[in-house]
Each structure stands twice: as structure tokens, then as C-alpha cells.
Design a protein around this motif. Structure first.
Motif, PDB file in Angstrom:
ATOM      1  N   GLY A   1       5.832  10.959   6.911  1.00 22.69           N
ATOM      2  CA  GLY A   1       6.125  11.749   5.720  1.00 22.69           C
ATOM      3  C   GLY A   1       5.186  12.930   5.592  1.00 22.69           C
ATOM      4  N   GLN A   2       4.987  13.344   4.363  1.00 26.82           N
ATOM      5  CA  GLN A   2       4.198  14.538   4.101  1.00 26.82           C
ATOM      6  C   GLN A   2       2.772  14.185   3.692  1.00 26.82           C
ATOM      7  OE1 GLN A   2       5.468  17.802   4.476  1.00 26.82           O
ATOM      8  NE2 GLN A   2       6.937  16.520   5.550  1.00 26.82           N
ATOM      9  N   SER A   3       2.365  12.946   3.974  1.00 27.75           N
ATOM     10  CA  SER A   3       1.065  12.505   3.470  1.00 27.75           C
ATOM     11  C   SER A   3      -0.090  13.273   4.104  1.00 27.75           C
ATOM     12  CB  SER A   3       0.889  11.010   3.693  1.00 27.75           C
ATOM     13  OG  SER A   3       0.968  10.702   5.072  1.00 27.75           O
ATOM     14  N   GLU A   4       0.113  13.783   5.337  1.00 28.29           N
ATOM     15  CA  GLU A   4      -0.963  14.553   5.974  1.00 28.29           C
ATOM     16  C   GLU A   4      -1.278  15.816   5.175  1.00 28.29           C
ATOM     17  OE1 GLU A   4       1.839  13.796   7.617  1.00 28.29           O
ATOM     18  OE2 GLU A   4       1.382  12.860   9.555  1.00 28.29           O
ATOM     19  N   THR A   5      -0.244  16.479   4.704  1.00 32.72           N
ATOM     20  CA  THR A   5      -0.453  17.683   3.910  1.00 32.72           C
ATOM     21  C   THR A   5      -1.229  17.348   2.638  1.00 32.72           C
ATOM     22  OG1 THR A   5       1.684  18.405   4.735  1.00 32.72           O
ATOM     23  CG2 THR A   5       0.725  19.701   2.963  1.00 32.72           C
ATOM     24  N   ALA A   6      -0.882  16.218   2.030  1.00 32.92           N
ATOM     25  CA  ALA A   6      -1.584  15.802   0.817  1.00 32.92           C
ATOM     26  C   ALA A   6      -3.060  15.537   1.107  1.00 32.92           C
ATOM     27  CB  ALA A   6      -0.916  14.555   0.225  1.00 32.92           C
ATOM     28  N   VAL A   7      -3.331  14.873   2.224  1.00 27.95           N
ATOM     29  CA  VAL A   7      -4.728  14.552   2.558  1.00 27.95           C
ATOM     30  C   VAL A   7      -5.500  15.820   2.922  1.00 27.95           C
ATOM     31  CG1 VAL A   7      -6.224  13.360   4.214  1.00 27.95           C
ATOM     32  CG2 VAL A   7      -4.297  12.161   3.194  1.00 27.95           C
ATOM     33  N   ALA A   8      -4.889  16.689   3.734  1.00 27.29           N
ATOM     34  CA  ALA A   8      -5.558  17.953   4.077  1.00 27.29           C
ATOM     35  C   ALA A   8      -5.828  18.769   2.813  1.00 27.29           C
ATOM     36  CB  ALA A   8      -4.702  18.751   5.064  1.00 27.29           C
ATOM     37  N   GLY A   9      -4.970  18.600   1.805  1.00 28.41           N
ATOM     38  CA  GLY A   9      -5.107  19.346   0.561  1.00 28.41           C
ATOM     39  C   GLY A   9      -6.140  18.785  -0.398  1.00 28.41           C
TER      40      GLY A   9
ATOM     41  N   THR B   1       5.822   7.979  -6.243  1.00 26.37           N
ATOM     42  CA  THR B   1       6.149   8.975  -5.235  1.00 26.37           C
ATOM     43  C   THR B   1       4.890   9.336  -4.473  1.00 26.37           C
ATOM     44  OG1 THR B   1       5.582  10.721  -6.787  1.00 26.37           O
ATOM     45  CG2 THR B   1       7.869   9.991  -6.771  1.00 26.37           C
ATOM     46  N   LEU B   2       5.052  10.057  -3.356  1.00 24.27           N
ATOM     47  CA  LEU B   2       3.880  10.531  -2.623  1.00 24.27           C
ATOM     48  C   LEU B   2       2.977  11.354  -3.541  1.00 24.27           C
ATOM     49  CD1 LEU B   2       2.123  11.113  -0.181  1.00 24.27           C
ATOM     50  CD2 LEU B   2       3.706  12.942   0.445  1.00 24.27           C
ATOM     51  N   GLY B   3       3.588  12.204  -4.367  1.00 21.16           N
ATOM     52  CA  GLY B   3       2.801  13.032  -5.292  1.00 21.16           C
ATOM     53  C   GLY B   3       1.952  12.181  -6.231  1.00 21.16           C
ATOM     54  N   GLY B   4       2.555  11.117  -6.736  1.00 18.01           N
ATOM     55  CA  GLY B   4       1.840  10.238  -7.644  1.00 18.01           C
ATOM     56  C   GLY B   4       0.724   9.480  -6.930  1.00 18.01           C
ATOM     57  N   VAL B   5       1.044   8.955  -5.748  1.00 21.67           N
ATOM     58  CA  VAL B   5       0.045   8.238  -4.949  1.00 21.67           C
ATOM     59  C   VAL B   5      -1.116   9.177  -4.614  1.00 21.67           C
ATOM     60  CG1 VAL B   5      -0.371   7.165  -2.682  1.00 21.67           C
ATOM     61  CG2 VAL B   5       1.672   6.559  -3.992  1.00 21.67           C
TER      62      VAL B   5
ATOM     63  N   LEU C   1     -10.846   5.776   1.179  1.00 21.11           N
ATOM     64  CA  LEU C   1      -9.620   5.674   0.383  1.00 21.11           C
ATOM     65  C   LEU C   1      -8.431   5.856   1.324  1.00 21.11           C
ATOM     66  CD1 LEU C   1     -10.803   8.080  -2.462  1.00 21.11           C
ATOM     67  CD2 LEU C   1     -10.948   5.573  -2.444  1.00 21.11           C
ATOM     68  N   ALA C   2      -7.266   5.453   0.879  1.00 20.01           N
ATOM     69  CA  ALA C   2      -6.100   5.561   1.759  1.00 20.01           C
ATOM     70  C   ALA C   2      -4.887   6.069   0.997  1.00 20.01           C
ATOM     71  CB  ALA C   2      -5.787   4.203   2.380  1.00 20.01           C
ATOM     72  N   ILE C   3      -4.060   6.813   1.700  1.00 21.71           N
ATOM     73  CA  ILE C   3      -2.756   7.210   1.166  1.00 21.71           C
ATOM     74  C   ILE C   3      -1.698   6.690   2.114  1.00 21.71           C
ATOM     75  CG2 ILE C   3      -1.186   9.134   0.737  1.00 21.71           C
ATOM     76  CD1 ILE C   3      -3.385  10.725  -0.339  1.00 21.71           C
ATOM     77  N   ASP C   4      -0.917   5.769   1.611  1.00 24.54           N
ATOM     78  CA  ASP C   4       0.135   5.196   2.437  1.00 24.54           C
ATOM     79  C   ASP C   4       1.452   5.336   1.693  1.00 24.54           C
ATOM     80  OD1 ASP C   4       1.888   3.776   3.903  1.00 24.54           O
ATOM     81  OD2 ASP C   4       0.893   1.842   3.665  1.00 24.54           O
ATOM     82  N   PRO C   5       2.226   6.358   2.037  1.00 21.80           N
ATOM     83  CA  PRO C   5       3.453   6.609   1.280  1.00 21.80           C
ATOM     84  C   PRO C   5       4.478   5.505   1.450  1.00 21.80           C
ATOM     85  CG  PRO C   5       3.287   8.114   3.151  1.00 21.80           C
ATOM     86  CD  PRO C   5       2.031   7.308   3.122  1.00 21.80           C
ATOM     87  N   SER C   6       4.306   4.669   2.465  1.00 17.95           N
ATOM     88  CA  SER C   6       5.295   3.602   2.679  1.00 17.95           C
ATOM     89  C   SER C   6       5.013   2.397   1.791  1.00 17.95           C
ATOM     90  CB  SER C   6       5.305   3.159   4.141  1.00 17.95           C
ATOM     91  OG  SER C   6       4.073   2.522   4.448  1.00 17.95           O
ATOM     92  N   SER C   7       3.836   2.376   1.162  1.00 20.30           N
ATOM     93  CA  SER C   7       3.458   1.184   0.411  1.00 20.30           C
ATOM     94  C   SER C   7       4.368   0.955  -0.788  1.00 20.30           C
ATOM     95  CB  SER C   7       2.005   1.275  -0.048  1.00 20.30           C
ATOM     96  OG  SER C   7       1.844   2.367  -0.926  1.00 20.30           O
ATOM     97  N   SER C   8       4.927   2.050  -1.332  1.00 24.56           N
ATOM     98  CA  SER C   8       5.794   1.872  -2.490  1.00 24.56           C
ATOM     99  C   SER C   8       7.142   1.298  -2.067  1.00 24.56           C
ATOM    100  CB  SER C   8       5.993   3.194  -3.227  1.00 24.56           C
ATOM    101  OG  SER C   8       6.555   4.150  -2.374  1.00 24.56           O
TER     102      SER C   8
END
Lengths: 333, 333
Positions: B160-168, B129-133, B90-97
Motif C-alpha cells: 500500500g501507501q504506507s511507505e509514503t506515510a512513513v517517509a512523511g 484507514t491508513l491515514g488514521g493509522v 513504532l510500526a505502521i501496518d495497513p493490513s492490520s485493520s
């Protein structure tokens, strides 16, 4: 506004020295009260004081315990009074609510400055969350400005997130470091180095070789951060600097103030000082809104009733975290 | 639960390969929908899937664009499938929005892995938002677990803060670095290095001397961080490690997996894996509550009506920020 508060307002903004000092203390005590009626009076008083604020320079100073902040601030304060300034010193100590007393609260730390009639020293509010402590300090800063202190120093120890709070309420953020390698890495790691407009290496006289090494390391770290923001040769932009000094011997205090003055002139001329303050005010409003929303949510009767069971469900994996969050939000409304 | 959703649930948790894959995609699409009726169905489905989740190992991988994440994840995924695992990415890309499409979305990036029947690859949700993604990715992770993927990789770019989200949301967080000095300092500065359970220096074959230097620097930085938490010789505690590899040549992939397995064994044996997940679930619940509170506040009619004027007052210095915050909070209630 009650007559007593109007009198307080008049004394803060244009009273004689002694009643003014007492009025400042009374006003800050009112601002720090948690009683709802006090808070309503404090809000009115604060808005009435606002037109008298904004004319000081707000200087944030941070550093770990033992770095020599008190010694430095006393030396700096006396230097500034000698130049004709009036100096207020406020503190944010997030540990004070844990220890029950502020480690920065001891006025005897700054023996000579604290008794000077051109200085006003107030220890950290000693209860509440960091957000609450910061809010009361920020409001105290406005009271000191309205009372004509033209330099307001806000100091904090390098623990927790208090540096961010101080950088968020001051015009310039100074980080004090010891001449240790490793000290800088900690500051970089915690994101504090990034906030610094000026880094001061104190006790540079004790180990000059170490201080020189530390200075080179910090300078290169600051340069690397700067690369992502600005052009290195753009002289309309402040480039964070590194100074060495010895607070104990009062060496370097005048050079420090010279650098601060250069910064202040540049930021004023380019409009960045006013811009920074506007941004801080708005960010502060949102920070307080968020904190207030959280507090109201957690004290809401239906939330309080269902939270323990839902939290257990989440911990035990029988309800998904995001589903639990949506249920709690629905209970709140 | 509607019959269609019950069928979906059955297909996800025990269907044959092809309908199962289709059911996963359908479920995730439902989870990503913003329609209220879809959201209610998705919540029920999610809770019904929960008993089937939690049995995978969740691996977070982060690194700046160009570090070689896709190449590495493809090599790792094929290696794991060779060992008998089923792998979801899976991927989290905060720039995609912002860009309107995910830069990680191109399945052709992982040509061989994406067509393998034991792999499932899903690009980043592309709006919000990053939170939503992050929320949707976290829920997709649960769906993949319920569908029997026993290794779930969540990747993110270092913005951005996506690393924190993934580590979390993962059991182990891996940071990929290039053999550049400066790259580490950026990671330290951003607080990402601190999150890392393992740092991988990719493209180590291109400049071996640089890779060796980078490894020494990162090792000493990790050790310094560790000093504040744990005893250096406590072998019941994981000490973050640094590995060099070449994803392009598939050098070091087996050593990487060996290290991940050691970590997983230790964390499972000491109970820290379960503890980390419980903490993540609760933190996630609160994160979603906070985001929901903010969203409801900003869309509240009275707040929307008065916010512009109050914000102007704060910007112009006629109302104190904390007073404005209190007024807005009162309007909300």
C-alpha cells in the motif's frame, strides 16, 4: 433550457458541417466559462448531450516533448480519415496555465489534419489546476462524441500528473517513447509505464539497435508488472504491447491502428471497455467532489481568517498538525 | 487540563522508568481512542507534550515481508543502546485493520530488544484507514520523543501507501531490499525507491554475486533519479547510498549507523532536517484536513440520501460525472 442552448444542442448533434463545427466551439467555450450562470447552462447542456455520447473510441497518447506526438497524431489522423473515420484531437497541457498559453495550442503543428473537414482539433484549456483542465477536456470529449467524431484522441505531454488524468478518461492509453535507455526508467519511476496499454517507440529508424534494445527492456518491464495481475497465457486479458515506428516517415501507422483495433475488439467483447468507462465516471465524480471540498474549505471565511496563525503555530511546533487540522475542520462547520 | 492528564504529562516527560513506561502506554491509548471526550483530552495533552518533542532522530524503515526488518531492527536497537541511546520502535501496518491484528504486533519478534529497559516497542494501531493509522503513529512518535527516547524507528511493510506515510513522518527513510533483481524494479515502479535516503541490501551473505548485481542496479537507478534534482558533485546535498549487510549475523550494523550519522550531521548542518520537519508538519495538517472533509462529506445526511441515486445515474450515463459532483457539493452546503 434557453432557446439558444437548445439550438446549440441541435447543431452539435445533427447540424451541417460548418455550423456544427461552430456550435462545438461555442459549447466548449460555455463549458470552459467560470461564470456561475454559464456553468448552470453548461450543466444542462452536458446532460442533454449525454445520450449522444459514448460511441467513439477514446485514445490517450502521452509522451515527453520531442517524442514526435504531433507528427504521429497527424499521420494517424489522416490514416483514420482515409478509413472513413471522423477524428477529434484534444490536449491536456498542465503547463499552459503557467506559461499563459498552451504549447500544444498551435494548430499549425498539424497543418494538414487541422484543415481537414473530418477533423476537429482543440488545444488545451489554458488556465486552472490540472483537475480543472482535465475536467474541461473530459467535457469537451463528450461534446465531440455527441457531434459524431468516432475517434477522439486526447494527448498530453509527459509532465506532472497529466498522464493519469488522460488514462482516466480514455479507453486505451498509449505511451510514446524515444529509443533511449533511461527514458523507460523514467516512465517506470513515474508510474506511467503501468498505465500503458501500448508503448510506441518512435524514431525507431534513426538508431535501430537502440530501438531494439529499448523494446526488449520495455517488454520485460511490462511483463514483470503483468505478473502481479494476470496469468501470462490468459488470452481474454490484454497484455500491453510494444511497437516500433517512424511517425515522420509514416512507417508503422497501419500496424499501430491494427493493434489498437485488436485491443478495442477484445475490450468490447469481454465487457472491459464498458466496465472501464463506468469506473472512470465514478472515479471522476469523486475526484471532482474532493477538489470542490478543498476549494470550498480554503475559501471559507472562518478558515481563511484563522489559517495563517494556525499554520504558523504548526510550523513553529506549538500546535500539533493533527490538532490544527481538527480546529480548522471545526471552524468550517 | 484534568488533574489525571497533568499527572500523565509529568510522568511521561520526567517520571521514573517504570511509571513512565506505563504513562506512555496510557497516553497512546488515549490518543488512539475514538471517543470525542477522549479526543479533546488527547489534543490538550498532545499540545502540552509538544515543547518536549523534536529532539530525537526519526528513522523510517521499510521493506517487504521476509526482508528481515525485525532481525535488523533488533540488532540495530541493541547496538544503539550499547552506544547509550534510548530507542523506541513504532510500526505502521495497513493490513492490520483487515486481518484484525497486526502482523508486526508480536513483540516476541524482537525478544531481546523488547525486554530492554532502554527500549520501547509499540505495534501498529490495528484499526482504521491508513491515514488514521498513520496519524496515531505520528502522535505516538511525539509521545516517545517527549518521554526522552532519542532514536525513534518507524517501520512498515512494503504494501500500500504506507511507505509514503512513513517517509512523511521521519528524518530519514531507509528501504530494505533482498538481493533479487526485480525487487528493485518493483520499488522503482511503486515510487518507493525515490523516497529512499538509504537502501540496504539484507541477506547479502547468502548470495554475494546477486547482492553485488543488485547494488549496482540500485546505485544506477538512484543516480538517474538524482540527475533530475541536484548536481552530482554538490556535497552539501545528500546523495542516497546503497549498503549491503547481514542482519542475522549483525554484519554491517555499525557501518549502517555510521552512514545514518553522516546523513544526520549533513541534514542538521544545512538546515534541511528542520526544513523537512516543517514541511512534513504542514503537509500532515493538510492531509488530515482533506481526510476530515471527506469523512464529513460522506456522513452528511443530504449527501447520504442522494448519493446512491446520483451514483447510479453516473454509472448509467444519464448524468455527467462533473454535474453529479456539483450537485452533491451543493447538497453538502
Amino acid at each position: 433550457m434557453p432557446a439558444a442552448d437548445a439550438a446549440l444542442l441541435a447543431q452539435v448533434t445533427c447540424g451541417d458541417a460548418v455550423p456544427r463545427r461552430r456550435a462545438i466551439a461555442k459549447t466548449i467555450t460555455l463549458l470552459e466559462s467560470t461564470r456561475a450562470d454559464h456553468r448552470a447552462r453548461a450543466d444542462d447542456l452536458l446532460n442533454a448531450l449525454l445520450p449522444h455520447t459514448g460511441r467513439s473510441f477514446r485514445l490517450g497518447i502521452s509522451g515527453v516533448p520531442g517524442v514526435g506526438k504531433s507528427t504521429f497524431i497527424e499521420a494517424l489522423g489522416l490514416h483514420l480519415i482515409g478509413l472513413g473515420h471522423r477524428v477529434a484531437v484534444l490536449a491536456i497541457d498542465p503547463s499552459s496555465s503557467v506559461s499563459g498559453g498552451s504549447i500544444l495550442g498551435d494548430k499549425t503543428r498539424m497543418e494538414r489534419l487541422s484543415v481537414h473537414e473530418s477533423a476537429y482539433i482543440r488545444p488545451s484549456p489554458s488556465s486552472g489546476t490540472l483537475g480543472g483542465v482535465a475536467e474541461r477536456t473530459r467535457e469537451s470529449l463528450l461534446v465531440c462524441e455527441a457531434a459524431g467524431y468516432d475517434i477522439v484522441i486526447v494527448e498530453t505531454v509527459g509532465v506532472g500528473q497529466s498522464e493519469t488524468a488522460v488514462a482516466g478518461m480514455t479507453d486505451m492509453f498509449v505511451l510514446m517513447q524515444l529509443p533511449n535507455a533511461g527514458d523507460d526508467l523514467q516512465a517506470i519511476k513515474k508510474g506511467v509505464m503501468e498505465l500503458a496499454d501500448l508503448v510506441v517507440i518512435n524514431k525507431a529508424d534513426i538508431d535501430e539497435a537502440a530501438a531494439t534494445r529499448a523494446r526488449a527492456q520495455i517488454t520485460s518491464a511490462l511483463r514483470l508488472f503483468g505478473l502481479h495481475g494476470h496469468q501470462p497465457h490468459d488470452d481474454t486479458v490484454w497484455h500491453p504491447k510494444v511497437l516500433q515506428l517512424s511517425a515522420l516517415k509514416s512507417h508503422g501507422v497501419d500496424a499501430f491502428w491494427q493493434t489498437v483495433s485488436e485491443y478495442r475488439d477484445l475490450q468490447t467483447r469481454t465487457g472491459r471497455l464498458a466496465q472501464r468507462r463506468r469506473g472512470q465516471d465514478e472515479a471522476w465524480m469523486w475526484e471532482r467532489v474532493d477538489a470542490g471540498l478543498k476549494a470550498r474549505f480554503r475559501s471559507h471565511p472562518a478558515v481563511r481568517e484563522h489559517l495563517p496563525a494556525l499554520r504558523d503555530d504548526v510550523r513553529q511546533g506549538t500546535v500539533a498538525a493533527s490538532v490544527a487540522a481538527r480546529r480548522l475542520l471545526d471552524l468550517f462547520h
